[in-house]
Design an enzyme around this catalytic site. Structure first.
Site, PDB file in Angstrom:
ATOM      1  N   SER A 150      -5.653  14.359 -50.852  1.00 36.00           N
ATOM      2  CA  SER A 150      -7.067  14.593 -50.571  1.00 36.00           C
ATOM      3  C   SER A 150      -7.229  15.392 -49.272  1.00 36.00           C
ATOM      4  O   SER A 150      -6.669  16.484 -49.144  1.00 36.00           O
ATOM      5  CB  SER A 150      -7.809  13.257 -50.545  1.00 36.00           C
ATOM      6  OG  SER A 150      -9.195  13.430 -50.697  1.00 36.00           O
ATOM      7  N   ASP A 174      -4.014  15.552 -55.647  1.00 38.27           N
ATOM      8  CA  ASP A 174      -5.355  15.339 -56.189  1.00 38.27           C
ATOM      9  C   ASP A 174      -6.475  15.937 -55.340  1.00 38.27           C
ATOM     10  O   ASP A 174      -7.478  15.287 -55.092  1.00 38.27           O
ATOM     11  CB  ASP A 174      -5.624  13.852 -56.449  1.00 38.27           C
ATOM     12  CG  ASP A 174      -6.620  13.684 -57.609  1.00 38.27           C
ATOM     13  OD1 ASP A 174      -6.312  14.144 -58.712  1.00 38.27           O
ATOM     14  OD2 ASP A 174      -7.713  13.135 -57.393  1.00 38.27           O
ATOM     15  N   HIS A 328      -7.525   8.937 -58.071  1.00 37.92           N
ATOM     16  CA  HIS A 328      -7.449   9.838 -56.922  1.00 37.92           C
ATOM     17  C   HIS A 328      -6.355   9.417 -55.946  1.00 37.92           C
ATOM     18  O   HIS A 328      -5.629  10.263 -55.421  1.00 37.92           O
ATOM     19  CB  HIS A 328      -8.812   9.851 -56.217  1.00 37.92           C
ATOM     20  CG  HIS A 328      -8.905  10.782 -55.055  1.00 37.92           C
ATOM     21  ND1 HIS A 328      -8.611  12.130 -55.145  1.00 37.92           N
ATOM     22  CD2 HIS A 328      -9.259  10.559 -53.746  1.00 37.92           C
ATOM     23  CE1 HIS A 328      -8.795  12.708 -53.965  1.00 37.92           C
ATOM     24  NE2 HIS A 328      -9.173  11.775 -53.103  1.00 37.92           N
TER      25      HIS A 328
END
Length: 349
Positions: A150, A174, A328
């Site tokens: 992220s 992700d 995620h």
């Protein structure tokens, strides 16, 4: 800049006092969960030695990290460096590192974990990259497989673009610069937009589970909350990371109210909220400048859509894309599988 070590087996173990409502469990130190995590993941291998590292940056701010190495060779330098996502901290990688079985460095991004908050609230990949590079200069001795999830993924790309000498291979988990800030990331924004302090850590665990976060079980959520929160002198519990305060400020501003923690909740430049501000064209520019082999690992239930993946592949045709059965937070959903992917890259010389 100055640096020091503290942690299990090192100089000055980190010991926590236990009091009513201060925590959901009572570990001796921050690494006491490792045997439990190894057992849960079916990892039958010697546990590494974990140490807390602290670096005083030229700005006077503190950068913190975790170093994991074999117990019989605790000074072995890392070969993998890991950067967490927004609202998380270095301990999100614990089980992945246990399964990896290699010396590793997990850095608390500025504004997260035990690293200092930024007064300007500039939690942008290129800004964070300079601090991360300083930490890698201090704590690594060879080019790393740099893994970022992220916000950490965009920061890792910025490090690889600006300091290619530090990065042997880049793994982005992700996230792409084109992810819709009003789609999957709204979960993070909404989760942290509530109150900034709580009566107990159990309340934080309940909130995480209500949002479908925390790793799937209450016990995992308890560990995550322990590492991601602190008890204030008044006995209230608050998130360690700055993003909760920024999200609260942004939510209050949108509603026309005063933020709960106005003095420390400076919104990012331009008034953009802390989640949306990390996405943008600069991320694509950084990725395009990376010369190291690059891999995108996307969770099939994560934030990177099929359309995002197509754009990534078109803009970075030399990069690899791997889809995995996860949300995620891939490192928490399938740590052993992720570790296998990373180990192959780290050992591929």
């Amino acid at each position: 800049m100055t640096s020091d070590y503290r942690g299990v087996g090192g100089v000055g173990p980190v010991v926590f006092a236990v009091g009513h409502n201060e925590r959901v469990s009572d570990p001796i130190d921050e690494f006491s969960f490792l045997p439990e995590q190894a057992a849960e993941a079916g990892i039958d291998a010697p546990l590494p030695r974990g140490r807390r590292l602290t670096l005083t940056l030229e700005s006077g701010r503190r950068l913190s990290a975790l170093h994991y190495a074999p117990a019989d060779a605790p000074d072995t330098p890392p070969v993998v460096t890991l950067l967490h996502g927004a609202g998380l901290n270095a301990h999100t990688w614990d089980t992945t590192i246990l399964a990896l079985g290699l010396p590793a460095l997990a850095i608390d991004l500025p504004g997260h974990g035990d690293s200092s908050w930024r007064d300007d609230a500039a939690y942008l990949a290129r800004v964070l990259a300079a601090d991360v590079a300083a930490g890698m200069d201090a704590w690594t001795s060879e080019p790393q497989v740099v893994v970022g999830q992220s916000l950490g993924g965009l920061t890792a790309a910025a490090v690889a673009a600006s300091r290619p000498d530090l990065v042997r291979e880049l793994v982005v988990i992700d996230i792409t610069p084109g992810v819709d800030a009003n789609a999957g990331p709204t979960q993070i924004r909404e989760f942290f937009a509530g109150p900034v302090d709580w009566a107990s850590r159990d309340e934080l665990v309940d909130r995480a589970l209500a949002f479908g976060l925390g790793g799937g079980t209450r016990r995992k959520a308890e560990r995550g909350v322990f590492h991601n929160s602190r008890v204030r002198p008044d006995g209230r519990v608050e998130w360690k990371h700055h993003f909760a305060h920024l999200a609260n400020a942004a939510s209050a501003a949108h509603a026309g109210d005063e933020p709960v923690d106005a003095p420390s909740a400076v919104p990012p430049a331009g008034g953009t909220d802390a989640v949306a501000s990390v996405l943008g064209e600069s991320g694509w520019e950084d990725l395009a400048a990376v010369r190291a082999p690059t891999t995108l690992i996307r969770g099939d239930r994560g934030y990177v859509t099929d359309a995002d993946t197509e754009v990534f592949a078109r803009r970075l045709p030399a990069a690899s894309v791997v889809s995995v059965p996860a949300g995620h937070n891939v490192q928490e959903d399938i740590p052993a599988d992720l570790a296998a992917l990373l180990r192959g890259r780290a050992l591929d010389t």
